[in-house]
Enzyme design. Sequence first.
Site, PDB file in Angstrom:
ATOM      1  N   ASP A 481       1.009  -1.155   0.212  1.00  0.00           N
ATOM      2  CA  ASP A 481      -0.101   0.076   0.028  1.00  0.00           C
ATOM      3  C   ASP A 481       0.645   1.271   0.181  1.00  0.00           C
ATOM      4  OD1 ASP A 481      -2.158   1.658   0.470  1.00  0.00           O
ATOM      5  OD2 ASP A 481      -2.782   0.798   1.857  1.00  0.00           O
ATOM      6  N   ASP A 551     -10.490   1.961  -2.909  1.00  0.00           N
ATOM      7  CA  ASP A 551     -11.139   2.256  -1.767  1.00  0.00           C
ATOM      8  C   ASP A 551     -13.218   1.977  -2.089  1.00  0.00           C
ATOM      9  OD1 ASP A 551      -8.855   1.294  -1.062  1.00  0.00           O
ATOM     10  OD2 ASP A 551      -8.582   3.140   0.253  1.00  0.00           O
TER      11      ASP A 551
HETATM   12  C1  DGJ Z   1      -5.720   2.214   1.885  1.00  0.00           C
HETATM   13  C2  DGJ Z   1      -5.942   0.409   1.269  1.00  0.00           C
HETATM   14  O1  DGJ Z   1      -6.209   1.031  -0.101  1.00  0.00           O
HETATM   15  C3  DGJ Z   1      -6.863   0.013   1.748  1.00  0.00           C
HETATM   16  O2  DGJ Z   1      -7.966  -1.298   1.408  1.00  0.00           O
HETATM   17  C4  DGJ Z   1      -6.561  -0.278   3.010  1.00  0.00           C
HETATM   18  O3  DGJ Z   1      -5.497  -1.554   2.562  1.00  0.00           O
HETATM   19  C5  DGJ Z   1      -5.933   0.137   4.149  1.00  0.00           C
HETATM   20  N1  DGJ Z   1      -5.045   1.354   2.820  1.00  0.00           N
HETATM   21  C6  DGJ Z   1      -5.773   0.481   5.559  1.00  0.00           C
HETATM   22  O4  DGJ Z   1      -4.775   1.309   5.563  1.00  0.00           O
END
Ligand code: DGJ
Length: 753
Positions: A481, A551
């Site tokens: 990430d 997300d």
């Molecule tokens: C952003 C990601 O896109 C999410 O899926 C998740 O992993 C969060 N970060 C965790 O902090």
Amino acid sequence: MSQMIFINEGQYPSFHLTNGKLSYIFHVLESTQTLEQLYYGAAIKPRDNYDYLIEREVRPSNNLYQDTHTTSFEHIKQEFPVYGTTDFRYPAIEIAYPDGDHISHLSYVGYTQLSGKQTSNLQPMLRAGEEDAATLIIHLKDNYSQAAIDLHYTIYREQAVIVRRVVVHNRGEESLRLKRLLSMSIDFPHDDFELLHLYGAWARETHLERKPLIKGVQNFSSTRGASSHAHNPFLALVAPNTSEHQGEAFGFSLVYSGNFLSQIEVDTYHVTRVSMGINPFQFDWYLDTGESFESPEVVMAYSSKGLNGMSQQFHDIYRQQLLHNETPFEKAPVLLNSWEANYFDFDEKKLLEQAQLSKDLGFDLFVLDDGWFGKRDSDNGSLGNWTTDLDKIPQGIRSLASNIQAMGIHFGLWFEPEMLSVDTPVYQAHPEWIIGHPNKNISHGRNQFVLDFSNPDVVANIFEQMSQILGSAEIDYIKWDMNRYISEPFSNFLKKHQQGELFHRYILGVYDLLDRIRKAFPAVFIETCAGGGGRYDPAMLFYANQNWISDDTDAIERLKIQYGASMVYPISTMGSHVSEIPNHQVGRITSLKMRKDVALFGTFGYELDIMKLSDADREEVRQQINQFNQYQSLLHHGDFYRLNSPFEAGLTAWMVVSKDQSEAIVGVYQSQASANSAYERIQLAGLASDQAYELLELDHESKDIPVRYGDDLMAIGLILNENFTGRADEYWGREKAGEYHSRVFYLKTKKDK
Ligand code: DGJ
């Protein structure tokens, strides 16, 4: 092996790259020894002379090249334009010389040809076996320095694709500064195009926009340190009458994850210049004597069969020559991700229960997302302290991983390797390792700071920490990430004159870490992510198996995101999950079936608290996983067609056809209900005209299986309304489809017609 590069030799040679699917032609201009672009488009036969393609008006107002009376770069289609000449359009290269001037002239020196292509140790690029592709390298020299510039062109045999990049070598005694080095530039002879690109924001990525070109400069770029949620490093020029299924499309996709520039400049003579590469804004690369600089690659896809044709070129080349294919799984894994179920609130017991149930429901992989390390009970700390939080996981990751593996399911773990929180030992020891000026404001993003990956010590430290964890436990998957952009760019590591290199060096550091992880753990499955789709680009896909593209997990919102992303990226790379309702991003309620039907055309996984599911829902999830497994190969290896756009209508449709046309799967999604509405038909694509297909609607009981021919399904289409003749009672008692409704059809050729 048939020839793909045709050269008319001589003092001023011409070069024709063609594979029967496209042609790309340029030559050396006699009066200036520079390169003139002659043609890019549908394949034409090689000829021994291309002078007939030269169009060169002499215009009274132009400045003319020294000692000539007809040569002005302003009205010559350039192959690799420089700054400081009679061409006043934006150049592909700008060099700052020791005198302080920026005037260049790049003359043709010669060429090299090779089978396959050269590779780079520094950055990701497409692969090419000796049989797959041929490369032409044009050697140019700078008349005003000892810089040598190599233009690389790789043409692929099977796809209508050319890949371009540039390498600059400083062979002189004095250092130079590169102020701008784009990976490619091309001048089209007209501006009869529309421009298509992907824009967005966090949770609203890869939205599609198509607009006619305007005179002047239009560009999309990133200045954020990542390719970004705002603009994807992709654009296409399409003829005004081009649709998904017919017409010309020229796609450009940059294999780069950092600050980029995609620019279109339409000049006063209606010539359209497209250029793409590292964003020159704030870029200033000090090229010392003996050093070289490599641009990232641009992948250029040509289609005369509409946008679907263009996208299929990108999908095929990226699946075959870019994506990392080694994995510990026999097929694409169906994963359960813990994020939306747990956020930071979990312990070992809860995880083991979730993992056990996921195993029972048929999942392949349990992914522990954020919150397992340091002391991270919210998003305000611990990044950069990659040691297990023993309060949450008392036996440590190794034991958790092996307990989960013992259940017969794989285990995966989240990292955010490029970030640092101030409450960590790394920050205490090295506050200078974060990006930012020590005497100026340093903004945080999600309470975190960006590690200075231009510093190899920083990369080495994070590699050590990650390998400790990955080497100590059975971890088959990493979610990589990256949750904030780079502001206040300043490196405490780089010298004063190198600060303009920070953004590019940062990305090279990210590639370096990915490369080291790949080499140390070759089979680990990597899903890249940047707060969703903040870094969904081909460069990340070089290291990754898939990417978490947004997300936003809402099924309706996802239609636009996945539809837009499919312009360039194969659906096998699109991380897509069935998540909880009401949806956590928009609060919408959609059925489990609808959420499944959307996620099916992606990597397919789940991100919800399965413990809370009713028995009936658990059973439905089990069946959904079986269904995905049954169609996974078709979905991920077939040809993807967009049929109805969610940007234009309330009914979205897309389909995948197997390469041998024996099977297809179609998804149809209704996002708006309307009363007394018109009849709906969806014309399918890509089927074999003369084949009879059995038409099965998934998740739908039906007494008989209709059989339709390919030509009929493509010309007339799937008829979505039912015929209620003679069934009046059924008609009045029928269940209304409702606002959010989806149907998936599976087509298989019927053996005995
Ligand atoms: C952003 C990601 O896109 C999410 O899926 C998740 O992993 C969060 N970060 C965790 O902090």
